[in-house]
Design an enzyme around this catalytic site. Sequence first.
Site, PDB file in Angstrom:
ATOM      1  N   ASP A  11       0.869  -1.174   0.000  1.00 28.52           N
ATOM      2  CA  ASP A  11       0.000   0.000   0.000  1.00 28.52           C
ATOM      3  C   ASP A  11       0.906   1.224   0.000  1.00 28.52           C
ATOM      4  O   ASP A  11       1.689   1.421   0.945  1.00 28.52           O
ATOM      5  CB  ASP A  11      -0.887   0.018   1.248  1.00 28.52           C
ATOM      6  CG  ASP A  11      -1.961  -1.057   1.208  1.00 28.52           C
ATOM      7  OD1 ASP A  11      -2.334  -1.468   0.106  1.00 28.52           O
ATOM      8  OD2 ASP A  11      -2.406  -1.484   2.285  1.00 28.52           O
ATOM      9  N   ASP A 130     -13.542  -3.752  -1.603  1.00 25.41           N
ATOM     10  CA  ASP A 130     -13.374  -3.444  -0.182  1.00 25.41           C
ATOM     11  C   ASP A 130     -14.749  -3.537   0.452  1.00 25.41           C
ATOM     12  O   ASP A 130     -15.646  -2.744   0.128  1.00 25.41           O
ATOM     13  CB  ASP A 130     -12.792  -2.042   0.013  1.00 25.41           C
ATOM     14  CG  ASP A 130     -11.392  -1.906  -0.575  1.00 25.41           C
ATOM     15  OD1 ASP A 130     -10.696  -2.936  -0.676  1.00 25.41           O
ATOM     16  OD2 ASP A 130     -10.996  -0.778  -0.928  1.00 25.41           O
TER      17      ASP A 130
END
Length: 277
Positions: A11, A130
Site C-alpha cells: 500500500d 473493499d
Amino acid sequence: MLAKRIIPCLDVNAGRVVKGINFVNLTDAGDPVESASFYEQEGADEIVFLDITATVDNRATMLDVVRRTAETIFLPLTVGGGIRTVDDMRRILSNGADKVSLNTAAVLNPDMVSLGAEEFGVQCIVVAIDAKRVPMRGHASDETRMTPGFEKVPIEKVGAPREYEVYVNGGRTPSGFDAVGWAKYAVSRGAGEILLTSIDKDGTNSGYDIDLLGKITREVNVPVIASGGAGTLEHFYEAIEKGNADAVLAASVFHFGKFKIREVKNYLAGKGVAVRL
C-alpha cells in the site's frame, strides 16, 4: 491442482509503503521498490501495488514507482489506484505491470471492466472489492445508501447490501452495493480475478473474514485473493481451506517481520496445501 499464491501487498502513499488498521492510522513501512525486491527474494508469488490515495487525491497512479518496481523484479505485478480510463490502464501496463486493479472506477463505470478485458484480456483485469459488514446482520444500516455518482449500475443487477457492503474511495464511501452481488456482476463484465479485502479485518491481525470470503468464492468462477486480517500462520490456512481462496494477501505481518513468506509457504505445505517452494 493449482498452487496457492502468497502475495505481499504494498500500500503506497506519497511514494512510501504504509500500513494501517481498518484503512486508517497509517504507519510508514519502507520503500516500495526495495520492499518488492526483498519479497521476490523471499519467495513471493506476486506483488500487489496499491496507490491508496490516488483516487481520493484525484490524481494518476505514480508511474515512476511502478516502472522502477517492474524493472527491479521478475514477479507478476498488479497495480491499482487512480485508474479512471482505459488509457490509464494502458500506461500502467506499458510501464511494466502485468495486471491492473480496479475498485472505485469499476463501481462508477463497469464498462471500464469490459473495455479493459476486451483491450488487454481478462487475465489483466482484477476487480478489487473493499467490503464492510452491515452492522445488523441481514439488515442495511441508515448509513447504507446509493451514493450519488454510483447510479450507473442498476441496483437490481447488484442488489442492496444484505450482509456486506462495498466501499469505495479507499474505504471511505459506502456504495449501496451488496458485496456478493457486485462480485458476480463484475465477473460477468470481464473481471478475471477478485481481490477481496475485509475493511473490518484490515490490519487487525485477527484473521481473514472467512464468512465473507466463502460467500464470494462460492458465487464466482474466477480466482479470489483473500485480503485483510492475517495475523497467524493458521489464518493463511483457514483462508484457503475454509474460505476456498486461490491466493492469500498480507501486508503488516510481512512488512514488520512477523513472518517470512517462506515460513508461510512451509507451514502451508506441511498442512498439505500446494504451494510453490
